[in-house]
Write an enzyme that holds these catalytic residues in place. Structure first.
Site, PDB file in Angstrom:
ATOM      1  N   CYS A  82       0.842  -1.202   0.000  1.00 35.83           N
ATOM      2  CA  CYS A  82       0.000   0.000   0.000  1.00 35.83           C
ATOM      3  C   CYS A  82       0.878   1.254   0.000  1.00 35.83           C
ATOM      4  CB  CYS A  82      -0.978  -0.043   1.166  1.00 35.83           C
ATOM      5  SG  CYS A  82      -2.337   1.166   1.001  1.00 35.83           S
ATOM      6  N   HIS A 191      -3.832  -4.640  -0.264  1.00 32.48           N
ATOM      7  CA  HIS A 191      -3.446  -5.243   1.011  1.00 32.48           C
ATOM      8  C   HIS A 191      -3.559  -6.764   0.916  1.00 32.48           C
ATOM      9  CE1 HIS A 191      -3.180  -1.672   3.640  1.00 32.48           C
ATOM     10  NE2 HIS A 191      -4.072  -1.158   2.813  1.00 32.48           N
ATOM     11  N   GLU A 193      -2.758  -8.920   3.108  1.00 33.47           N
ATOM     12  CA  GLU A 193      -3.189  -9.458   4.403  1.00 33.47           C
ATOM     13  C   GLU A 193      -4.697  -9.353   4.608  1.00 33.47           C
ATOM     14  OE1 GLU A 193      -2.659  -5.083   5.296  1.00 33.47           O
ATOM     15  OE2 GLU A 193      -1.776  -6.580   3.956  1.00 33.47           O
TER      16      GLU A 193
END
Length: 213
Positions: A82, A191, A193
């Site tokens: 990001c 992202h 994750e």
């Protein structure tokens, strides 16, 4: 024991990113730290980030982590996430213009506002799920289907100068580089994750990557 260092400068989604890395990194230890000495001993490094580029660069400089990132980028596999991807370019137009780390030639610009007569009024920031087209092969794409969905939250996007650095492309208002790579560095605007199975696979691939394309 091998280790993956997550650079902590106070502006990253460290908890969920660290937990996701722990799930996929096998026996590798996850080291979340702002200590340059500890981070330089890691076998891989992750530069996360949320927020604005000016605050990010100020904190990296204050903690003397900007030089660490530049030095380590020549030695070990490195991942930007990001805002961590955006500050890897030369310059960002955010906050009135900010010089960044310069690991990729290019700049970061804001999404254009959609035309007033647009059939679909896409909002800025770009927030939510979107597809990523794989621009070229790379080890981090292993077992990740082309056009997989990933989670985005951003108002600015990268414009790399060199087409060969573009690893993935996404459409939102315009087509933009959502993943970049060169040498031993790879970075994602989205992202991983927060991107469920596809994101975890990307992190697993990074954890196995030796820094060669």
């Amino acid at each position: 024991m091998a280790s993956i260092g997550v650079i902590d400068y106070g502006m990253g989604n460290l908890h969920s990113l660290g937990k996701s890395l722990e799930r996929v990194a096998g026996s590798q230890r996850i080291e979340i730290s702002y200590d340059p000495e500890k981070l330089l001993k890691c076998d891989r490094l992750v530069l996360p980030g949320v927020g604005g580029v000016l605050a990010c660069m100020n904190e990296l400089r204050r903690l003397e982590l900007n030089d660490l990132v530049i030095e380590a980028s020549r030695k070990v596999p490195m991942l930007g996430v990001c805002l961590g991807m955006q500050v890897m370019l030369d310059h960002s137009n955010e906050n009135g213009g900010v010089d960044a780390l310069g690991l990729f030639p290019g700049k970061v610009v804001r999404f254009p506002d959609p035309p007033a007569d647009a059939v679909e009024r896409l909002k800025v920031p770009h927030m939510g799920w979107n597809r990523v087209r794989q621009n070229r092969p790379h080890p981090v794409w292993n077992r990740v289907p082309d056009d997989s969905w990933f989670y985005f939250v951003h108002s600015y996007h990268a414009q790399p100068d060199r087409p060969e650095h573009v690893l993935g492309v996404t459409d939102y208002v315009t087509s933009f580089a959502s993943a970049v790579a060169r040498d031993n560095i790879v970075a994602f605007q989205f992202h991983p994750e927060k991107s469920q199975a596809a994101g975890l696979q990307l992190l697993a691939n990074f954890a196995e990557w030796n820094g060669q394309a």
